[in-house]
Design a protein around this motif. Structure first.
Motif, PDB file in Angstrom:
ATOM      1  N   UNK A  74       0.526  -1.267  -0.100  1.00 27.87           N
ATOM      2  CA  UNK A  74       0.227   0.441  -0.076  1.00 27.87           C
ATOM      3  C   UNK A  74       0.493   1.577   0.208  1.00 27.87           C
ATOM      4  N   UNK A  75       1.923   1.561   0.401  1.00 28.27           N
ATOM      5  CA  UNK A  75       3.146   2.251   0.658  1.00 28.27           C
ATOM      6  C   UNK A  75       4.210   2.274  -0.746  1.00 28.27           C
ATOM      7  N   UNK A  76       3.370   1.914  -2.046  1.00 31.73           N
ATOM      8  CA  UNK A  76       4.419   2.209  -3.162  1.00 31.73           C
ATOM      9  C   UNK A  76       4.547   2.990  -3.554  1.00 31.73           C
ATOM     10  N   UNK A  77       4.706   4.494  -3.345  1.00 32.54           N
ATOM     11  CA  UNK A  77       4.487   5.490  -3.397  1.00 32.54           C
ATOM     12  C   UNK A  77       5.841   6.575  -3.814  1.00 32.54           C
ATOM     13  N   UNK A  78       6.176   7.299  -4.720  1.00 31.05           N
ATOM     14  CA  UNK A  78       7.421   7.952  -5.063  1.00 31.05           C
ATOM     15  C   UNK A  78       7.907   8.801  -3.424  1.00 31.05           C
ATOM     16  N   UNK A  79       9.079   8.205  -2.824  1.00 27.47           N
ATOM     17  CA  UNK A  79       9.031   8.561  -1.186  1.00 27.47           C
ATOM     18  C   UNK A  79       9.254   9.618  -0.687  1.00 27.47           C
ATOM     19  N   UNK A  80       9.486  11.156  -1.817  1.00 30.76           N
ATOM     20  CA  UNK A  80       9.257  11.823  -1.367  1.00 30.76           C
ATOM     21  C   UNK A  80       7.552  12.655  -1.308  1.00 30.76           C
ATOM     22  N   UNK A  81       6.633  12.050  -1.939  1.00 32.24           N
ATOM     23  CA  UNK A  81       4.966  11.559  -1.232  1.00 32.24           C
ATOM     24  C   UNK A  81       5.203  11.376   0.422  1.00 32.24           C
ATOM     25  N   UNK A  82       5.836   9.639   0.365  1.00 28.65           N
ATOM     26  CA  UNK A  82       5.334   9.312   1.699  1.00 28.65           C
ATOM     27  C   UNK A  82       6.169  10.555   2.529  1.00 28.65           C
ATOM     28  N   UNK A  83       7.254  11.098   2.348  1.00 31.17           N
ATOM     29  CA  UNK A  83       7.903  12.062   2.860  1.00 31.17           C
ATOM     30  C   UNK A  83       7.133  13.504   3.828  1.00 31.17           C
ATOM     31  N   UNK A  84       6.462  13.724   2.599  1.00 30.79           N
ATOM     32  CA  UNK A  84       5.914  15.019   2.753  1.00 30.79           C
ATOM     33  C   UNK A  84       4.525  14.583   3.345  1.00 30.79           C
ATOM     34  N   UNK A  85       4.369  13.888   3.257  1.00 32.62           N
ATOM     35  CA  UNK A  85       2.784  13.236   3.937  1.00 32.62           C
ATOM     36  C   UNK A  85       3.542  13.234   5.373  1.00 32.62           C
ATOM     37  N   UNK A  86       4.801  12.838   6.119  1.00 30.04           N
ATOM     38  CA  UNK A  86       5.227  11.923   7.531  1.00 30.04           C
ATOM     39  C   UNK A  86       5.615  13.847   8.080  1.00 30.04           C
ATOM     40  N   UNK A  87       5.786  14.574   7.087  1.00 30.54           N
ATOM     41  CA  UNK A  87       5.688  16.358   7.355  1.00 30.54           C
ATOM     42  C   UNK A  87       4.584  16.928   8.217  1.00 30.54           C
ATOM     43  N   UNK A  88       3.113  16.944   6.876  1.00 34.91           N
ATOM     44  CA  UNK A  88       2.249  17.112   7.074  1.00 34.91           C
ATOM     45  C   UNK A  88       1.583  16.601   8.229  1.00 34.91           C
ATOM     46  N   UNK A  89       2.145  15.226   8.307  1.00 39.92           N
ATOM     47  CA  UNK A  89       1.310  14.489   9.942  1.00 39.92           C
ATOM     48  C   UNK A  89       1.955  15.721  11.049  1.00 39.92           C
ATOM     49  N   UNK A  90       2.936  15.335  11.415  1.00 38.92           N
ATOM     50  CA  UNK A  90       3.774  16.222  12.599  1.00 38.92           C
ATOM     51  C   UNK A  90       2.879  17.346  13.041  1.00 38.92           C
ATOM     52  N   UNK A  91       2.927  18.405  11.672  1.00 36.05           N
ATOM     53  CA  UNK A  91       2.156  19.774  11.569  1.00 36.05           C
ATOM     54  C   UNK A  91       0.558  19.586  11.935  1.00 36.05           C
ATOM     55  N   UNK A  92       0.394  18.603  11.293  1.00 35.35           N
ATOM     56  CA  UNK A  92      -1.212  18.621  11.766  1.00 35.35           C
ATOM     57  C   UNK A  92      -1.958  18.210  13.128  1.00 35.35           C
ATOM     58  N   UNK A  93      -1.046  16.761  13.631  1.00 42.17           N
ATOM     59  CA  UNK A  93      -1.320  16.349  14.412  1.00 42.17           C
ATOM     60  C   UNK A  93      -0.588  17.949  15.361  1.00 42.17           C
ATOM     61  N   UNK A  94       0.576  17.986  15.748  1.00 42.95           N
ATOM     62  CA  UNK A  94       1.392  18.678  16.382  1.00 42.95           C
ATOM     63  C   UNK A  94       0.624  19.409  16.840  1.00 42.95           C
ATOM     64  N   UNK A  95      -0.482  20.767  15.701  1.00 44.55           N
ATOM     65  CA  UNK A  95      -1.771  21.793  16.141  1.00 44.55           C
ATOM     66  C   UNK A  95      -2.716  21.453  17.242  1.00 44.55           C
ATOM     67  N   UNK A  96      -3.510  20.252  17.002  1.00 46.32           N
ATOM     68  CA  UNK A  96      -4.350  19.445  17.023  1.00 46.32           C
ATOM     69  C   UNK A  96      -4.035  19.179  17.951  1.00 46.32           C
ATOM     70  N   UNK A  97      -2.676  18.334  18.909  1.00 46.93           N
ATOM     71  CA  UNK A  97      -2.956  18.043  19.981  1.00 46.93           C
ATOM     72  C   UNK A  97      -2.557  19.837  21.267  1.00 46.93           C
ATOM     73  N   UNK A  98      -2.215  20.708  20.949  1.00 48.08           N
ATOM     74  CA  UNK A  98      -1.772  21.856  21.059  1.00 48.08           C
ATOM     75  C   UNK A  98      -3.437  22.305  22.248  1.00 48.08           C
ATOM     76  N   UNK A  99      -4.029  22.257  20.237  1.00 50.24           N
ATOM     77  CA  UNK A  99      -5.626  22.911  20.895  1.00 50.24           C
ATOM     78  C   UNK A  99      -6.267  22.885  21.478  1.00 50.24           C
ATOM     79  N   UNK A 100      -5.897  21.571  21.819  1.00 53.07           N
ATOM     80  CA  UNK A 100      -7.286  20.032  23.083  1.00 53.07           C
ATOM     81  C   UNK A 100      -7.025  20.109  23.635  1.00 53.07           C
ATOM     82  N   UNK A 101      -5.192  20.515  23.964  1.00 60.34           N
ATOM     83  CA  UNK A 101      -5.411  20.631  25.754  1.00 60.34           C
ATOM     84  C   UNK A 101      -4.951  21.840  25.898  1.00 60.34           C
ATOM     85  N   UNK A 102      -5.972  22.702  24.719  1.00 59.52           N
ATOM     86  CA  UNK A 102      -5.830  24.474  25.403  1.00 59.52           C
ATOM     87  C   UNK A 102      -4.678  25.024  25.592  1.00 59.52           C
TER      88      UNK A 102
END
Length: 231
Positions: free
Chosen positions: A176-204
């Motif tokens: 399922x992950x047979x994708x360009x390495x850069x696509x996987x990398x950008x997703x990992x970066x986006x993942x950390x940014x989105x979830x980092x924001x969400x966790x800070x927001x959830x805990x006010x």
């Protein structure tokens, strides 16, 4: 094939058990979850609950799988929106759907992305298939943008450190992950940014600094997409 009345009752009771488990986690945190506490809420004996879930570990696994599945369903709907044209808009819609789901289901989000539950051993063979769906929604959009030339990646993203590239190459061999390495990398970066924001927001923790968190999330998402070469 029609399901028996007994099977339907089992399912209803399992859902009630999970509902009570989520309520307990909302009140006491994940560490406060126990079969005995759930049984008390449902006016049942603890041994009776083991008829529906063989162990607390099995119950938590069911809750984790539900959460990953519901989140993935939400993101897949956002990614499939026919009214969205560009990859940047599609990624923005997926990021927004991720945040909306987390804010609407804070207990579930913290269960799958927050602090580990003491003593819980996650059966990866069961939880990984639903967990990877959310990651792959974003990865496939980035992959499509790369393949179409829609994204103009800065040099810094094209020359990754060897250690990171090796990890991504190994990930790309997973089904399922047979994708360009850069696509996987950008997703990992986006993942950390989105979830980092969400966790800070959830805990006010973000709100005392940025009052309008909606505007902040939208702006930072746009800035990230522009930074990686999407407009």
């Amino acid at each position: 094939m029609a399901r028996s009345r007994r099977e339907k009752i089992l399912d209803i009771t399992r859902e009630e058990i999970k509902k009570n488990a989520r309520q307990l986690m909302a009140e006491n945190g994940t560490a406060g979850l126990s079969i005995r506490a759930i049984a008390r809420e449902m006016q049942m004996t603890a041994p009776a609950l083991y008829h529906y879930y063989a162990s607390l570990n099995d119950l938590i696994t069911a809750l984790v799988m539900d959460a990953f599945t519901q989140l993935a369903d939400k993101l897949e709907v956002a990614a499939a929106d026919d009214t969205v044209q560009s990859s940047a808009e599609r990624l923005g819609a997926v990021a927004n759907a991720n945040r909306q789901w987390a804010l609407a289901h804070p207990v579930d989000f913290q269960l799958i992305y927050g602090n580990p539950i003491p003593g819980y051993e996650q059966p990866i063979e069961l939880t990984y298939p639903p967990a990877r769906r959310s990651f792959l929604v974003t990865a496939r959009i980035f992959a499509a943008a790369i393949d179409s030339g829609e994204i103009n990646l800065p040099t810094s993203y094209r020359n990754l450190p060897a250690a990171i590239e090796d990890s991504l190459r190994e990930l790309s061999t997973v089904e399922g992950h047979e994708l360009p390495l850069l696509a996987l990398y950008l997703t990992a970066v986006a993942w950390t940014k989105i979830h980092g924001h969400i966790m800070l927001e959830l805990f006010n923790l973000l709100q005392p600094v940025i009052v309008d968190v909606d505007a902040f999330f939208k702006y930072e998402t746009q800035q990230f997409l522009q930074h990686v070469g999407l407009t």
